[in-house]
Design a protein around this motif. Structure first.
Motif, PDB file in Angstrom:
ATOM      1  N   ASP A   1      -5.487   4.691  13.739  1.00 24.36           N
ATOM      2  CA  ASP A   1      -6.149   3.426  13.467  1.00 24.36           C
ATOM      3  C   ASP A   1      -6.096   3.116  11.967  1.00 24.36           C
ATOM      4  OD1 ASP A   1      -8.066   1.257  14.446  1.00 24.36           O
ATOM      5  OD2 ASP A   1      -9.174   2.172  12.781  1.00 24.36           O
ATOM      6  N   ALA A   2      -5.581   1.943  11.630  1.00 25.30           N
ATOM      7  CA  ALA A   2      -5.414   1.546  10.230  1.00 25.30           C
ATOM      8  C   ALA A   2      -6.741   1.546   9.475  1.00 25.30           C
ATOM      9  CB  ALA A   2      -4.735   0.190  10.140  1.00 25.30           C
ATOM     10  N   ALA A   3      -7.792   1.040  10.093  1.00 28.38           N
ATOM     11  CA  ALA A   3      -9.101   0.985   9.424  1.00 28.38           C
ATOM     12  C   ALA A   3      -9.640   2.386   9.139  1.00 28.38           C
ATOM     13  CB  ALA A   3     -10.093   0.201  10.271  1.00 28.38           C
ATOM     14  N   GLU A   4      -9.422   3.298  10.069  1.00 27.46           N
ATOM     15  CA  GLU A   4      -9.872   4.675   9.849  1.00 27.46           C
ATOM     16  C   GLU A   4      -9.065   5.349   8.741  1.00 27.46           C
ATOM     17  OE1 GLU A   4     -10.134   6.930  13.466  1.00 27.46           O
ATOM     18  OE2 GLU A   4     -11.245   5.335  14.465  1.00 27.46           O
ATOM     19  N   LEU A   5      -7.769   5.053   8.678  1.00 29.65           N
ATOM     20  CA  LEU A   5      -6.947   5.594   7.595  1.00 29.65           C
ATOM     21  C   LEU A   5      -7.367   5.003   6.244  1.00 29.65           C
ATOM     22  CD1 LEU A   5      -3.418   5.623   9.259  1.00 29.65           C
ATOM     23  CD2 LEU A   5      -4.910   7.589   8.814  1.00 29.65           C
ATOM     24  N   ASP A   6      -7.702   3.706   6.243  1.00 30.52           N
ATOM     25  CA  ASP A   6      -8.208   3.078   5.016  1.00 30.52           C
ATOM     26  C   ASP A   6      -9.466   3.788   4.537  1.00 30.52           C
ATOM     27  OD1 ASP A   6      -6.223   1.107   4.916  1.00 30.52           O
ATOM     28  OD2 ASP A   6      -7.429  -0.345   6.037  1.00 30.52           O
ATOM     29  N   ALA A   7     -10.377   4.044   5.475  1.00 33.31           N
ATOM     30  CA  ALA A   7     -11.635   4.716   5.129  1.00 33.31           C
ATOM     31  C   ALA A   7     -11.384   6.138   4.629  1.00 33.31           C
ATOM     32  CB  ALA A   7     -12.567   4.735   6.334  1.00 33.31           C
ATOM     33  N   LEU A   8     -10.467   6.834   5.274  1.00 34.50           N
ATOM     34  CA  LEU A   8     -10.134   8.197   4.854  1.00 34.50           C
ATOM     35  C   LEU A   8      -9.622   8.205   3.412  1.00 34.50           C
ATOM     36  CD1 LEU A   8      -9.523  11.238   6.072  1.00 34.50           C
ATOM     37  CD2 LEU A   8      -7.212  10.439   5.724  1.00 34.50           C
ATOM     38  N   ALA A   9      -8.666   7.347   3.113  1.00 37.46           N
ATOM     39  CA  ALA A   9      -8.116   7.281   1.751  1.00 37.46           C
ATOM     40  C   ALA A   9      -9.197   6.887   0.754  1.00 37.46           C
ATOM     41  CB  ALA A   9      -6.947   6.301   1.697  1.00 37.46           C
ATOM     42  N   GLY A  10     -10.086   5.996   1.160  1.00 37.59           N
ATOM     43  CA  GLY A  10     -11.165   5.536   0.292  1.00 37.59           C
ATOM     44  C   GLY A  10     -12.128   6.645  -0.104  1.00 37.59           C
ATOM     45  N   GLU A  11     -12.227   7.672   0.713  1.00 35.98           N
ATOM     46  CA  GLU A  11     -13.095   8.801   0.371  1.00 35.98           C
ATOM     47  C   GLU A  11     -12.659   9.481  -0.926  1.00 35.98           C
ATOM     48  OE1 GLU A  11     -13.624  11.562   3.629  1.00 35.98           O
ATOM     49  OE2 GLU A  11     -13.747   9.898   5.061  1.00 35.98           O
ATOM     50  N   TRP A  12     -11.385   9.345  -1.276  1.00 42.04           N
ATOM     51  CA  TRP A  12     -10.858   9.925  -2.514  1.00 42.04           C
ATOM     52  C   TRP A  12     -10.399   8.836  -3.484  1.00 42.04           C
ATOM     53  CZ3 TRP A  12      -9.959  12.139   2.273  1.00 42.04           C
ATOM     54  CH2 TRP A  12     -10.481  13.416   2.444  1.00 42.04           C
ATOM     55  N   GLU A  13     -10.982   7.647  -3.355  1.00 44.02           N
ATOM     56  CA  GLU A  13     -10.651   6.515  -4.227  1.00 44.02           C
ATOM     57  C   GLU A  13      -9.171   6.122  -4.124  1.00 44.02           C
ATOM     58  OE1 GLU A  13     -12.193   7.133  -8.159  1.00 44.02           O
ATOM     59  OE2 GLU A  13     -14.140   7.752  -7.372  1.00 44.02           O
ATOM     60  N   GLY A  14      -8.634   6.240  -2.929  1.00 45.34           N
ATOM     61  CA  GLY A  14      -7.254   5.854  -2.677  1.00 45.34           C
ATOM     62  C   GLY A  14      -7.211   4.699  -1.709  1.00 45.34           C
ATOM     63  N   TRP A  15      -6.034   4.424  -1.196  1.00 39.61           N
ATOM     64  CA  TRP A  15      -5.824   3.339  -0.246  1.00 39.61           C
ATOM     65  C   TRP A  15      -4.629   3.664   0.637  1.00 39.61           C
ATOM     66  CZ3 TRP A  15      -4.669   3.045  -5.397  1.00 39.61           C
ATOM     67  CH2 TRP A  15      -3.337   2.795  -5.740  1.00 39.61           C
ATOM     68  N   ARG A  16      -4.477   2.867   1.680  1.00 40.06           N
ATOM     69  CA  ARG A  16      -3.365   2.985   2.607  1.00 40.06           C
ATOM     70  C   ARG A  16      -2.422   1.805   2.383  1.00 40.06           C
ATOM     71  NH1 ARG A  16      -2.040   0.412   7.193  1.00 40.06           N
ATOM     72  NH2 ARG A  16      -4.013  -0.716   7.030  1.00 40.06           N
ATOM     73  N   GLU A  17      -1.153   2.128   2.222  1.00 46.50           N
ATOM     74  CA  GLU A  17      -0.151   1.068   2.120  1.00 46.50           C
ATOM     75  C   GLU A  17       0.165   0.588   3.531  1.00 46.50           C
ATOM     76  OE1 GLU A  17       1.631  -0.358  -0.522  1.00 46.50           O
ATOM     77  OE2 GLU A  17       0.170   0.641  -1.796  1.00 46.50           O
ATOM     78  N   GLU A  18       0.376  -0.704   3.677  1.00 42.40           N
ATOM     79  CA  GLU A  18       0.778  -1.258   4.972  1.00 42.40           C
ATOM     80  C   GLU A  18       2.151  -0.736   5.349  1.00 42.40           C
ATOM     81  OE1 GLU A  18      -0.871  -3.234   7.116  1.00 42.40           O
ATOM     82  OE2 GLU A  18      -2.631  -3.172   5.818  1.00 42.40           O
ATOM     83  N   PRO A  19       2.354  -0.412   6.638  1.00 41.94           N
ATOM     84  CA  PRO A  19       3.689   0.070   7.066  1.00 41.94           C
ATOM     85  C   PRO A  19       4.722  -1.033   6.999  1.00 41.94           C
ATOM     86  CG  PRO A  19       2.130   0.093   8.907  1.00 41.94           C
ATOM     87  CD  PRO A  19       1.388  -0.388   7.700  1.00 41.94           C
TER      88      PRO A  19
END
Length: 81
Positions: free
Chosen positions: A63-81
């Motif tokens: 899930d994209a939103a869950e991956l966004d949240a995961l990356a956000g835990e370390w002040e990161g982000w998810r790039e769109e595929p």
């Protein structure tokens, strides 16, 4: 099967390693995840690098939103595929 790939972008190596481990634990990602250093254009200093964690999602189960949240835990982000 599609070739969907998500890329998590993290601020440092430790964050990238921790996010990769979290992907295995929380999402059941079984592939060998490689952490990749991505130097910013024109920068030679290691402090100015981003760290990437690419992950395949051929079955479209992440899930994209869950991956966004995961990356956000370390002040990161998810790039769109």
């Amino acid at each position: 099967m599609s070739d969907v790939r998500h890329v998590l972008v993290l601020p440092d190596r430790d964050a990238a390693d921790e996010a990769a481990e979290a992907l295995r634990e929380r999402f059941g990602v079984r592939e060998e995840l490689r952490v990749v250093r991505d130097a910013l254009a024109g920068e030679d200093d290691a402090e100015d690098a981003q760290w990437l964690v690419p992950v395949r999602d051929e079955e479209g189960r992440l899930d994209a939103a869950e991956l966004d949240a995961l990356a956000g835990e370390w002040e990161g982000w998810r790039e769109e595929p």
